[in-house]
Structure formats: C-alpha cells, structure tokens
Design a protein around this motif. Structure first.
Motif, PDB file in Angstrom:
ATOM      1  N   GLN A 365       0.824  -1.209   0.000  1.00 22.41           N
ATOM      2  CA  GLN A 365       0.000   0.000   0.000  1.00 22.41           C
ATOM      3  C   GLN A 365       0.856   1.255   0.000  1.00 22.41           C
ATOM      4  O   GLN A 365       0.566   2.227  -0.693  1.00 22.41           O
ATOM      5  CB  GLN A 365      -0.935  -0.031   1.219  1.00 22.41           C
ATOM      6  CG  GLN A 365      -2.111   0.909   1.147  1.00 22.41           C
ATOM      7  CD  GLN A 365      -1.753   2.306   1.638  1.00 22.41           C
ATOM      8  OE1 GLN A 365      -0.828   2.480   2.435  1.00 22.41           O
ATOM      9  NE2 GLN A 365      -2.461   3.297   1.138  1.00 22.41           N
ATOM     10  N   SER A 366       1.951   1.247   0.752  1.00 24.72           N
ATOM     11  CA  SER A 366       2.822   2.418   0.818  1.00 24.72           C
ATOM     12  C   SER A 366       3.559   2.651  -0.500  1.00 24.72           C
ATOM     13  O   SER A 366       3.797   3.793  -0.895  1.00 24.72           O
ATOM     14  CB  SER A 366       3.829   2.260   1.961  1.00 24.72           C
ATOM     15  OG  SER A 366       3.169   2.124   3.197  1.00 24.72           O
ATOM     16  N   GLN A 368       2.372   1.892  -3.483  1.00 22.85           N
ATOM     17  CA  GLN A 368       1.370   2.483  -4.364  1.00 22.85           C
ATOM     18  C   GLN A 368       1.124   3.943  -4.013  1.00 22.85           C
ATOM     19  O   GLN A 368       1.002   4.802  -4.897  1.00 22.85           O
ATOM     20  CB  GLN A 368       0.077   1.678  -4.283  1.00 22.85           C
ATOM     21  CG  GLN A 368       0.199   0.252  -4.811  1.00 22.85           C
ATOM     22  CD  GLN A 368      -1.059  -0.552  -4.619  1.00 22.85           C
ATOM     23  OE1 GLN A 368      -1.989  -0.110  -3.941  1.00 22.85           O
ATOM     24  NE2 GLN A 368      -1.101  -1.749  -5.190  1.00 22.85           N
ATOM     25  N   GLU A 369       1.056   4.216  -2.732  1.00 18.34           N
ATOM     26  CA  GLU A 369       0.835   5.586  -2.278  1.00 18.34           C
ATOM     27  C   GLU A 369       1.940   6.512  -2.766  1.00 18.34           C
ATOM     28  O   GLU A 369       1.686   7.623  -3.246  1.00 18.34           O
ATOM     29  CB  GLU A 369       0.768   5.609  -0.745  1.00 18.34           C
ATOM     30  CG  GLU A 369       0.620   6.997  -0.145  1.00 18.34           C
ATOM     31  CD  GLU A 369       0.760   6.966   1.370  1.00 18.34           C
ATOM     32  OE1 GLU A 369       0.796   8.066   1.959  1.00 18.34           O
ATOM     33  OE2 GLU A 369       0.843   5.865   1.959  1.00 18.34           O
ATOM     34  N   THR A 370       3.178   6.047  -2.673  1.00 18.96           N
ATOM     35  CA  THR A 370       4.304   6.880  -3.079  1.00 18.96           C
ATOM     36  C   THR A 370       4.297   7.140  -4.581  1.00 18.96           C
ATOM     37  O   THR A 370       4.563   8.252  -5.030  1.00 18.96           O
ATOM     38  CB  THR A 370       5.635   6.216  -2.677  1.00 18.96           C
ATOM     39  OG1 THR A 370       5.569   5.812  -1.302  1.00 18.96           O
ATOM     40  CG2 THR A 370       6.791   7.180  -2.843  1.00 18.96           C
ATOM     41  N   ARG A 450       6.037   1.930   6.817  1.00 18.15           N
ATOM     42  CA  ARG A 450       5.471   2.869   5.845  1.00 18.15           C
ATOM     43  C   ARG A 450       6.385   4.067   5.617  1.00 18.15           C
ATOM     44  O   ARG A 450       6.638   4.477   4.481  1.00 18.15           O
ATOM     45  CB  ARG A 450       4.102   3.345   6.340  1.00 18.15           C
ATOM     46  CG  ARG A 450       3.496   4.426   5.446  1.00 18.15           C
ATOM     47  CD  ARG A 450       2.113   4.857   5.922  1.00 18.15           C
ATOM     48  NE  ARG A 450       1.666   5.963   5.108  1.00 18.15           N
ATOM     49  CZ  ARG A 450       1.897   7.234   5.371  1.00 18.15           C
ATOM     50  NH1 ARG A 450       2.595   7.561   6.466  1.00 18.15           N
ATOM     51  NH2 ARG A 450       1.469   8.201   4.574  1.00 18.15           N
ATOM     52  N   SER A 469       5.703  14.448   0.616  1.00 20.38           N
ATOM     53  CA  SER A 469       4.756  13.573   1.318  1.00 20.38           C
ATOM     54  C   SER A 469       5.016  13.531   2.814  1.00 20.38           C
ATOM     55  O   SER A 469       4.466  12.704   3.509  1.00 20.38           O
ATOM     56  CB  SER A 469       4.838  12.159   0.739  1.00 20.38           C
ATOM     57  OG  SER A 469       6.162  11.658   0.893  1.00 20.38           O
ATOM     58  N   TYR A 487      -8.644  -0.523   5.392  1.00 20.52           N
ATOM     59  CA  TYR A 487      -8.157  -0.801   4.044  1.00 20.52           C
ATOM     60  C   TYR A 487      -8.311  -2.286   3.705  1.00 20.52           C
ATOM     61  O   TYR A 487      -8.758  -2.652   2.611  1.00 20.52           O
ATOM     62  CB  TYR A 487      -6.692  -0.381   3.954  1.00 20.52           C
ATOM     63  CG  TYR A 487      -6.001  -0.728   2.652  1.00 20.52           C
ATOM     64  CD1 TYR A 487      -6.156   0.077   1.526  1.00 20.52           C
ATOM     65  CD2 TYR A 487      -5.181  -1.852   2.563  1.00 20.52           C
ATOM     66  CE1 TYR A 487      -5.513  -0.239   0.327  1.00 20.52           C
ATOM     67  CE2 TYR A 487      -4.538  -2.180   1.380  1.00 20.52           C
ATOM     68  CZ  TYR A 487      -4.705  -1.363   0.271  1.00 20.52           C
ATOM     69  OH  TYR A 487      -4.072  -1.684  -0.902  1.00 20.52           O
ATOM     70  N   SER A 516      -3.688   8.975   1.432  1.00 17.54           N
ATOM     71  CA  SER A 516      -4.366   7.714   1.123  1.00 17.54           C
ATOM     72  C   SER A 516      -5.754   7.602   1.736  1.00 17.54           C
ATOM     73  O   SER A 516      -6.615   6.881   1.222  1.00 17.54           O
ATOM     74  CB  SER A 516      -3.513   6.533   1.586  1.00 17.54           C
ATOM     75  OG  SER A 516      -2.341   6.437   0.809  1.00 17.54           O
ATOM     76  N   SER A 519      -8.581   8.627  -0.830  1.00 20.27           N
ATOM     77  CA  SER A 519      -8.987   7.658  -1.846  1.00 20.27           C
ATOM     78  C   SER A 519      -9.766   6.512  -1.226  1.00 20.27           C
ATOM     79  O   SER A 519     -10.739   6.015  -1.807  1.00 20.27           O
ATOM     80  CB  SER A 519      -7.766   7.132  -2.603  1.00 20.27           C
ATOM     81  OG  SER A 519      -6.842   6.537  -1.716  1.00 20.27           O
TER      82      SER A 519
END
Length: 864
Positions: A365-366, A368-370, A450, A469, A487, A516, A519
């Motif tokens: 997830q992290s 993708q977030e980045t 993360r 970020s 999530y 995040s 979204s």
C-alpha cells in the motif's frame, strides 16, 4: 508467391515480360497485350499461397476501378483468373512515382500546382462515384513522362454503394498498415471514414510537394508518426510562411483539421483553390465566383459535437473508466507506468504470522501511495502475478508496464530487512534489476515500515518529480493500524460499512496530510451509495474532500477524486471546469484521456470514447486498454470489433474477468445462448460473484434450464440478500419453472425492498414485480411515475413491454418492444413465456425474430 512467369499459359493473350515491383497487394508485372499490341501492368496475387484476403481485396479493387474512367486515374483493362492466380490488367504508366519525380526534376511552383490540381480532379471523380481511396500517398500517385498524373492502387478503398462495401474481414488497422505517414486521424483511431479522409491525406501530400517536408515532421517510428497526426495541431513553420499566398496557407490549415467536418466540402473545391493559386503564380485574374468558392473552403467552420447514444439492456455491464478525445500539446512529459508486485515476506524465526501479513500489506500500500504522489509516475493497479501463473514477463506485457517494482522482507521477531528493486526491460523480455534499496525497520512498527517506504522509494526514481509527502509520513502507529484494518476490510469479501467512514473522518482530523485516506474514503462512500442509493454518502464525501488541507487539495490525486464525485452527482459542467484545471497540473495524455473519457461517457458520447480508446490502445496496448476499447465498440453496436478487441485482451490475460463478462454480454446481444452459458459457467468457476452468478442464471433460463437457473440465482442472493434485481431474476426463474408460489413470494419481497424507488432500475424492477403479481393498475401507475421522472431510460422501455403484455394491452406492448429493440435491447430478452401472447401479431414476430428456436416457433422456451 509462385512466379506466374513460369506459368505464362495462364494469361492467354498477355505475355509477361518482367516484374515491376512487389507491394502489400502482391506482385506487379509488365506484360504485352498481344491482341491490342500494347504494354500493360498486371497486379497478381497467388490464390494458392494462402493470400485469400488479398485476392478478395483485389476483386474489390477491380469492381471499384470499373466505376472510374478519368484521365487522372489509372484505367482497368481486364481481370484474369485461373485456379492459381488472380490478376488485374491495368494501364501501364511510363513515368515515375510522385516522390521520385520531385527528387529528379525539382519541379517549380507552377509544375507542382499543376500536379496537385490533377490529383484533386482525380479524387473528385472517385468521390463522385462514392469511392474513398483511403491510402492516398506519394507512392500511389504516378507522373507520366508528359506530366499527367495517375492515381493508382484502390486496394483498400471504401465504396459507399452497398454492393461494393468491403467485406474482407480486415480491421481498420489492417487497412492502414504501411501508410502511417499519410493517415487521417479518423483512420488512425478506427472511426468512420468518408471522402474527407482523402482530403486530409491530400493535405499531407500538398504540404510535402510544395514545401518538401511532411506537415507533422519526419519520423521512422510509425507510432510516433501516428501520434503526431492524431494529436498535434497543424501549424505552418515560420520559414515556410509567405512562400505562397495567405489563401493557400489557410487552405492547408483547413484541409489538415483533425475533425472531418472542419475540412473543405469536396475535392472539387480544393481543385478550384489550387487553380486560383496557379493563376496567382502566372498573374492571371481570378474570377469572382472562384474567389467565392475559395473563401468558402478556407472559412473556419462551427464545431459540432456529435455522438450516438446506444443503450444495451438486459444484462448488467460493469461501470468503467472510459477515455475521450482530446488534442494534446506536442511534447508531453514522459510518464513511466509502474506495476507493483505483491511483496515476498519470509520469517527468520518465530514471527507472528498476522503481523507478517500486515507488514506485506503496508509495503504494498505504501509503495502504491508513493507512486501516486509523483508527477511523472503512473500506477498500474492490481497487478496479480497469479493471473499469469507467476510469469513476470507475461504480466508486464499484459499491463504495458515500463517499470516493475518488487519488494521483499526478511523478518525476525525484532527487526525486518526490507528490499525494494526497480526492474526494466528494453524489449519486453529479460527484465533486469536497474536499481535497488534495502534498509532495516522494527518488526512491530507498521508506521516505521510505511515511513521507510515513502522515504526510500523516491531514491530509485531520481528522474521523477515526487511531491512532498512528509505531512502524511509521521502517522502515529495506532492511527495507521486503524487505517490498515479499514483498508483490508474494503478489499475483503465482507466489505466496509458506515462505521468505517466515521473512523476515517476521525483519522483525517488527526492526520489531514495522509493522502491515502481520501482515496479509501471515496471508495467506501461510492460503494455505500451504489448499494444503498442514499445521497447522504455523497454529501459526506463532498465534505470530507473539502476538509483536506491546501497542500493535499493541490495534488492531482485529490482533484481526480473530486472529479469522480462530480460525475457521480451528474454535475458535468463542474466536472468540465475541474478537468480544465487538472490539464494544467499533468501532461500525461493517457491519464487525461481517461478523465475526459469519464466525462464523455457520462454525456453518452460513445463515439468519442471509441475514438480515444482506440488511441489509448495504440499508445499503451494492454489488457485493460483492449478491454476498454471493446466496451466502447460494444456501446456503439460494433460487436464484431468488440469481440476482436476482447480476443486481444484475453490473449494477454486468459482469465481477465471483465473481458470474460463482456464476452458473455455480447453473446446475449447476439442471441447466442449456448455461448453465454459456456462463458458465464467459466466465469463463475473463476470468480463466483453475485453479478456473475446472476448472469449465469439468466443464460440458463434463456436456455430453458429453469431449475438450474433457480439454484444459481439462490447462490447469488446468498451473497447479496437484499438486492432487488437478483431477487427478480430468481422470481422469474421460479415462474418459468412453473413454481408460481415461490415466484409470488419473491415478487412480494421485491415490493418490500422497492417501496420508495429512487432510480430507474428500482422502478423497472418494481413494476415488473407488480405485473407478475397481477397488480396491473398499480404497475401502470408506477410505470408512468417512472417515465415522468426518468424519461429517457431504456430499461423502463423493456419493463413497459412486460407491464403491457401481462395486462393484455398487446398493441401498446408491441410499441414498447419496438422501442426497446431500437434502443439496443437484444431480441433475446423477448423469448420468455410472458411474451407468447404477442406471437399472433406479425409485427412482434418480425421484431423478435431470432435463429430457431424462438418463442414464436414450435420449440418455444415455454415448451422446453
């Protein structure tokens, strides 16, 4: 191809002398006509070499050329054929191709204009006969030794006369193969072509002859050339300005417009404009009528937005992200498309398995977030190697990835060693590690995992523009764990609920910079709105997005979420304005196309989605792009092309669920029940969702397997107990099987669930239930309410047909059946037993006609 020179007796009066050349349509020979004592050219294809499509093209070309008799079009003399070879006997032109001629003699301005005038006059003749050349380029224009122009090679031409329409099974991309530099935008994107296609190609040719270069620049890269033609606006280079009159410059600008409607009205008008320019060269006076024609050609036209709205009823199609047409700046920034694989987690000692799973989810997830926080990186979502049997290369090819990110972790009770690798490939194979980072983190700290991912991943992409970020990187451990639980629930079968929105709102107040959560909140709110139909979830989403701090609001990611919300609310005007703002924030054409496509789809402009999805499939050929293209083709009714695009998608990803689902929808549309049963049986075996089960049950019911349909619909309802649409399908299946008691129980349950219908779909379901329960007056009243509230919903038309036929209003039912079929409902949905009474009426038999058996045949569904 075998050499006809070794088998000359096949050609009777024609003596083959030597080959003149070989092209995409076969071999051209120089020959002598012994009866008329003249040289001819014979274009041949070998029928025994598997060139069936080329032979078919050649026959089409012969029929087209037989319609043409003009001094600027090469003449057809004869057609010869035997069991081995098919050939066209055409006029032999002693001269050279236009490009070669220009290189040899360096024509002056007057000679160039005379050649161009003749080309325009030849096109005028072809267009008057209803024929579009479709491949006008210098290679297909010959100049005789005395300076006469001859247009050749009508091998991929399109005729508007019905008896000459192409039917060779070749796709649009087959048509234009090899002629990339002379394409029109509509050819490149697979849109409808007509004579104005030739005008655009002629504009390219005019510019090349007069100025010595292509109007959109030279490139040996076919894709780059297509992209320029499709997207880059034409503009005359400064060094060329003033070489010819302003009117000629304006003519070129008009003829090279992207939209066909903006181009001159005919080749005849273009010829008059070129004749005027020739008169200016020689100092002649131009007649007032000629000037009037010229001004009409170069005058800018009013742009019109056109579209075709075809609604296909009877089967649920998954809501998608669509693309739309837009002409983008010439030099967009380079965007890398990133695929993120599932992390590989291993334990060095006795580490808690649940914590290991949390670490893996955090890493994925992290990452993708980045990626989403960058300017020049685009995330390819949900890359699942299991869909490709673990084949990394196949997965990358299917998703058109530029970069693969692989992560792993080796964990002990106290510490994990994280590793992140960047892989690239120059040829789509042999992916190699081009960058790697590794670092230690505490095993029990997900926030530490993360934060490390957010800080280390950007080092693998020094060329990318990462946003700041840090505002969200200092998330407290307990807050991140709470987020992660929500999530994980949102991705699980159980889904999320309203309480998750409450918790995310609390997290936002504590960590407003955590991008995040916005979204995730959007995903959950839209899901709850879709399942419950309550506007309050969209109201809450609007407030949640509006509460973001200024630095988060300024990100493209949040603007995209706001855009989704506006479309969900149907506020297309506000969405259009927001899109204009997003355009200034990113130069990724494919992503911007997707946003424009969302808007075009919301406006039912399916022709626009078709054009841009064709472009995106060219730019980034992948499973998802082929699938989107298939959806657009499906929506405009081009089922053959849609099936071809789905074949491409399923070739890349054999078990692509959405493509399988759409294949089933097309089988329904075509009335191919057995194929629909097979497709949905396979789909349910792979992914037994309530929607897939419901469609499988419908296919079984249409196939006369009513009891099997009942059992499948029960499985669907077990997964989604309060879905009125699923219950309607179950009730109908009970009714078809003769179990009227259980049918009535389920129809009554529908009335309880749809007591206050808020959508056209719920109205449609309710009125059908009322009709099946014999409550005809209530059904008609409710139908009228629905039609007043949703006047253009096709699904209400199908429901109206059921209401009237069950109420005995047969003539009214026929009107609704006709309307439903005209708006895209397949005749297959009128094969259920409640339409049997209409079979005595000839209009219904004509409207609902299918291949046997049908409801009006001896082998109707009710008798199976």
């Amino acid at each position: 191809m075998s050499d006809p020179l070794q088998n000359q007796k096949c050609f009777d009066r024609y003596e083959l002398l030597r080959p003149l050349g070989r092209g995409g349509m076969g071999v051209v020979y120089l020959a002598r006509d012994s009866e008329l004592d003249r040289l001819v050219a014979i274009k041949c294809v070998d029928k025994k070499a598997g060139e069936v499509k080329l032979a078919k093209r050649l026959r089409t070309e012969a029929r087209l050329m037989a319609q043409l008799n003009h001094q600027n079009i090469v003449h057809l003399h004869d057609v010869i054929e035997n069991e081995d070879v098919l050939g066209l006997v055409i006029e032999y032109v002693e001269g050279a191709g236009l490009k070669q001629k220009c290189d040899e003699v360096m024509p002056n301005r007057s000679m160039s204009l005379r050649w161009l005038i003749q080309i325009a006059q030849g096109l005028e003749k072809a267009h008057a006969a209803g024929i579009t050349h479709c491949d006008l380029k210098p290679d297909n224009v010959l100049v005789t030794n005395d300076g006469t122009i001859k247009i050749v090679d009508f091998g991929i031409a399109k005729a508007r006369m019905g008896e000459l329409l192409r039917d060779d099974g070749l796709t649009q991309m087959d048509q234009v193969s090899g002629s990339y530099s002379s394409l029109s935008p509509e050819q490149a994107t697979g849109a409808k072509v007509d004579y104005r296609t030739d005008l655009f190609s002629f504009g390219i040719l005019i510019h090349t002859v007069l100025y010595g270069r292509h109007p959109f620049g030279e490139s040996s890269n076919h894709l780059a050339m297509v992209q320029r033609i499709v997207n880059n606006p034409y503009k005359l280079r400064p060094e060329f300005q003033g070489r010819y009159s302003p009117n000629l410059e304006k003519l070129l600008d008009a003829i090279l417009q992207k939209e066909p409607a903006q181009r001159p009205e005919s080749a005849a008008v273009v010829a008059r404009c070129l004749e005027n320019e020739l008169k200016r060269e020689s100092g002649e006076t131009i007649a007032p009528d000629d000037l009037t024609v010229e001004l009409s050609a170069i005058q800018p036209k009013t742009k019109l937005l056109t579209g075709r709205n075809i609604v296909l009823a009877g089967v649920a199609v998954v809501a998608l992200t669509f693309a739309a047409w837009q002409y983008w700046p010439e030099a967009p920034g380079q965007t890398l498309y990133i695929a993120v694989t599932k992390p590989e987690i291993s334990a060095l000692d006795d580490v808690d398995e649940q914590q290991l799973r949390r670490i893996g989810t955090t890493m994925e997830q992290s990452t993708q977030e980045t990626v989403l926080l960058t300017t020049n990186l685009s995330l390819i979502p949900d890359l699942k190697l299991e869909d490709y049997n673990g084949d990394l290369q196949l997965a990358a090819s299917a998703n058109a990835a530029d970069v693969l990110l692989q992560s792993s972790a080796e964990c002990s009770v106290s510490q994990c060693e994280l590793k992140l690798q960047r892989l690239e490939s120059k040829n789509g194979e042999n992916w190699e590690v081009v960058g790697q980072r590794s670092w230690p983190v505490l095993t029990d700290s997900l926030a530490d995992v993360r934060s490390a991912m957010l800080n280390e991943l950007p080092r693998l992409f020094p060329e990318a523009g990462f946003a700041d970020s840090k505002a969200g990187s200092s998330l407290a451990e307990e807050d991140y764990r709470a987020y992660l639980e929500i999530y994980q629930r949102s991705n699980a079968a159980t889904g999320s609920d309203q309480a998750d929105l409450d918790e995310l709102e609390l997290l936002q107040r504590q960590s407003p910079g955590f991008v995040s959560i916005y979204s995730l909140y959007t995903l959950i709110a839209k899901h709850l709105y879709a399942t419950r139909g309550e506007e309050t979830f969209l109201d809450r989403l609007e407030l949640f997005l509006a509460s973001a701090p200024p630095d988060v609001k300024a990100t493209v990611a949040l603007k995209n979420l706001e855009f989704e919300l506006l479309l969900q609310r149907g506020d297309n005007e506000a969405a259009t304005n927001l899109l204009s703002q997003i355009e200034t924030m990113t130069s990724d054409r494919v992503q911007l196309n997707d946003l424009r496509g969302n808007l075009a789809y919301a406006q039912s402009d399916y022709q626009t989605t078709l054009r841009v999805d064709t472009e995106n499939a060219l730019l980034r050929p992948s499973t998802s792009r082929y699938y989107k293209l298939a959806v657009s083709q499906y929506l405009v009714g081009d089922l053959a092309s849609a099936k071809s695009s789905l074949d491409n998608a399923l070739r890349l990803t054999p078990n692509h669920l959405y493509s399988m689902d759409l294949s089933g929808a097309i089988a329904f549309s075509e009335g191919d029940v057995e194929r629909a049963v097979g497709i949905y049986s396979q789909l349910v075996a792979v992914n037994a969702t309530s929607a897939n089960l419901s469609n499988y049950g419908l296919a079984l019911a249409l196939n006369g397997e009513f009891q099997a349909a009942v059992e499948v619909h029960k499985r669907a309802i077990d997964l989604n107990p309060d879905n009125a649409g699923l219950i309607l399908n179950l009730a109908d299946s009970h009714d078809l099987s003769g179990d009227e008691a259980n049918a009535a129980v389920n129809y009554q349950r529908i009335l309880e669930l749809t007591e206050n219908p808020s959508s056209a779909q719920n109205f449609s379901i309710r009125v059908q239930a009322l009709s099946h329960l014999g409550m005809h007056n209530d059904a008609i009243k409710t139908l009228r309410q629905a039609q007043d509230r949703f006047p253009s919903q096709a699904e209400l038309t199908y429901a109206a047909a059921i209401v009237h036929v069950l109420a005995g209003n047969h003539q009214a039912a026929i009107v609704e059946v006709e309307s439903a079929i005209k708006t895209g409902t397949s005749p297959i949905w009128f094969q259920f037993k409640w339409f049997e009474d209409l079979c005595v009426l000839e209009p219904f038999r004509d409207l609902s006609k299918l291949d046997e058996p049908s409801i009006c045949s001896a082998n109707s569904l009710s008798e199976l």
